[in-house]
Design a protein around this motif. Structure first.
Motif: not given
Length: 117
Positions: A14-19, A21-25
């Motif tokens: 989940e933390e990897s996915t959030i990271a 997504e943040e990088n993509a944003r």
């Protein structure tokens, strides 16, 4: 312990996915900013090109008006010269006719004088 490992692994995913997504944003934001800058630059370039074209068109129209005025002036001069040439030709014809008439009168007078002598 097994449940703790599963929860820990799920949390890490989940933390990897959030990271990600943040990088993509952030990447999307950077791309959007770069595109906005590029769009602004292109707009300025386009505006400058349009202004240059407007100036070129205005200069072309100015040259066209000047040429039209010159053509009108030349046409007027041509009409004047043509009228003058016609008048001169007419005057020359009249002078030739007068000379012929005078010549005929002179011949007639000469013949009359010979006949009288």
């Amino acid at each position: 312990a097994d449940l703790e490992q599963k929860l820990s692994a799920a949390l890490a995913r989940e933390e990897s996915t959030i990271a990600r997504e943040e990088n993509a944003r952030r990447d999307a934001g950077s791309s959007a900013t770069a595109l906005e800058k590029q769009l602004g630059r292109l707009r300025r370039e386009t505006d400058a090109q349009m202004e240059a074209l407007r100036e070129e068109v205005a200069e072309g129209e100015k040259r066209e008006r000047a040429l039209q005025a010159e053509v009108a002036s030349l046409q007027s001069e041509l009409r004047r010269v043509d009228a003058s040439a016609r008048a001169s030709e007419s005057s020359s014809r009249a002078a030739i006719e007068n000379a012929r008439a005078a010549n005929e009168e002179s011949r007639a007078a000469t013949e009359d004088a010979r006949a009288a002598a």
